[in-house]
Design an enzyme around this catalytic site. Structure first.
Site, PDB file in Angstrom:
ATOM      1  N   CYS A 280      24.750  65.290  69.877  1.00 34.87           N
ATOM      2  CA  CYS A 280      23.685  64.691  70.704  1.00 34.87           C
ATOM      3  C   CYS A 280      23.945  63.207  70.938  1.00 34.87           C
ATOM      4  O   CYS A 280      23.751  62.388  70.032  1.00 34.87           O
ATOM      5  CB  CYS A 280      22.338  64.875  70.001  1.00 34.87           C
ATOM      6  SG  CYS A 280      20.984  64.062  70.858  1.00 34.87           S
TER       7      CYS A 280
ATOM      8  N   CYS B  25      20.859  60.935  70.695  1.00 39.37           N
ATOM      9  CA  CYS B  25      20.406  60.676  69.313  1.00 39.37           C
ATOM     10  C   CYS B  25      21.315  59.681  68.615  1.00 39.37           C
ATOM     11  O   CYS B  25      20.846  58.800  67.896  1.00 39.37           O
ATOM     12  CB  CYS B  25      20.415  61.962  68.483  1.00 39.37           C
ATOM     13  SG  CYS B  25      19.766  63.404  69.311  1.00 39.37           S
ATOM     14  N   ASP B  26      22.620  59.804  68.795  1.00 39.97           N
ATOM     15  CA  ASP B  26      23.566  59.092  67.921  1.00 39.97           C
ATOM     16  C   ASP B  26      24.430  58.056  68.624  1.00 39.97           C
ATOM     17  O   ASP B  26      25.162  57.321  67.962  1.00 39.97           O
ATOM     18  CB  ASP B  26      24.494  60.116  67.233  1.00 39.97           C
ATOM     19  CG  ASP B  26      23.700  61.093  66.373  1.00 39.97           C
ATOM     20  OD1 ASP B  26      22.671  60.682  65.825  1.00 39.97           O
ATOM     21  OD2 ASP B  26      24.110  62.258  66.263  1.00 39.97           O
TER      22      ASP B  26
END
Ligand code: NAP
Length: 334
Positions: free
Chosen positions: A153, A156-157
């Site tokens: 993701c 997200c990261d």
């Protein structure tokens, strides 16, 4: 008025055992675009649906930074924001949401039984919208380094990789969209694809090829992710020649398709060979009263808008089923 088991005409039900237990008219499993739309339509039909959110409010779409192809948002809309808007709209008409995960189902009799970690829910109709999860490569180093340089993701990261050298695996829309997102942070993003032709759509292809931070390695597969406490590189194999090389990278983002979240329905709902739930055109599964919508049954379109449409259709169908099978006829949106 609540439906109660001893009010129902359901053949095979066991009224004595659960005489006072509330029976939901519509139980929605999952809260992605399909589940949210099902909840909205069921709520507007005054069916007071209960939604078990599962792992992710808004589903996979909530992990997308900007959604540019959902109608009504000419400037795009954040994935998480869209999830919140869906929820707010459904709640306005009486949908109820619980942070619960279905762990077991029994569709062999009505009312249907759905168990979560904490309780058992009875329902006259169930709409399955449990979506799909990203595939793993299942290669050495992958599990060990998840959260330490291996990710599924970008939204997200990505932030953790400022000025880092990244690899993205896959050649579909997800790989390119996420690679483009990662260029906000990374010094370079190299897309590694097993063929010499991308699967992704034309617009994303053009954007990726024109982006100066994006490079491609064609006809190569990742055989191992190297590093002990963090990703240091990838062992690649050239598909045509078989030659092995090492590619230095600080992180690797993997986008190689999805697997439907249908494990708990196996043996009860008909599925194709990949585990996608089979439905007819009305979103009805092999069990009357059980519907499926969105990525859990759709391996072709997998768009927010198509999932939302299927969720709405499933809820309309659930309303019709209740009209025919319940003592409480409910208006359905036509
Ligand atoms: P996808 O279209 O199935 O693409 C998966 C990619 O991973 C393919 O390029 C595939 O290679 C590659 N792959 C699969 N297994 C692999 C393995 N073991 N090793 C190396 N590579 C592997 O999946 P997706 O990109 O997640 O997209 C899923 C659906 O969502 C699609 O319908 C897509 O259109 C849609 N989507 C749309 C948008 C958008 O409209 N903006 C954004 C994201 C996703 P091959 O090409 O060789 O098979």
């Amino acid at each position: 008025m609540e439906l109660r088991l001893n009010n129902l005409k359901s053949p095979g039900a066991e009224p004595q055992a659960n005489a006072e237990k509330k029976v939901e008219k519509v139980l929605v499993l999952g809260a992605g675009p399909a589940g949210m739309s099902a909840a909205l339509y069921a709520a507007r039909a005054e069916l007071n649906p209960l939604v078990l959110i599962g792992t992710e409010l808004g589903g996979q779409a909530s992990l997308t930074f900007t959604i540019e192809n959902y109608p009504g948002f000419p400037d795009g809309v954040g994935g998480a924001e869209l999830g919140e808007l869906f929820k707010k709209q459904a709640e306005r008409f009486g949908a109820r949401f619980e942070y619960e995960m279905a762990t077991e189902v029994d569709f062999s009799r009505r009312p249907f039984v759905v168990k979560t970690y904490g309780k058992e829910i009875l329902a006259e109709t169930v709409i399955v919208t449990t979506g799909a999860s990203p595939n793993h490569l299942n290669i050495p180093g992958e599990n060990l380094l998840v959260g330490r340089g291996v990710s599924y993701c970008a939204t997200c990261d990505g932030w953790f990789f400022k000025e880092k050298k990244l690899a993205v695996v896959g050649g579909g829309d997800s790989a390119l969209e996420e690679a483009l997102f990662l260029t906000r942070y990374a010094s370079s993003v190299t897309i590694i694809h097993r063929r010499d032709e991308l699967r992704a759509g034309a617009i994303l292809q053009r954007r990726a090829k024109e982006n100066p931070k994006i490079n491609f390695i064609w006809n190569a597969v990742v055989e191992e992710i190297l590093g002990e406490n963090g990703v240091q590189g990838l062992k690649l194999r050239e598909v045509i020649t078989g030659a092995e090389t090492t590619f230095a990278a600080d992180g690797v983002f993997i986008f190689v398709g999805h697997t439907p979240n249908t494990q708990i329905f196996k043996g009860q709902l008909d599925m194709d060979e990949k585990g996608y739930i089979k439905t007819d055109l009305t979103m009805t599964t092999n069990i009357p009263g059980v519907y499926a919508a969105g990525e859990v049954m759709d391996s072709h379109y997998r768009q927010v808008v198509t999932s939302a449409g299927m969720g709405a259709a499933a809820a309309i169908q659930a309303g019709r089923f209740l009209e025919e099978h319940s003592l409480e006829p409910a208006a359905v949106e036509k």
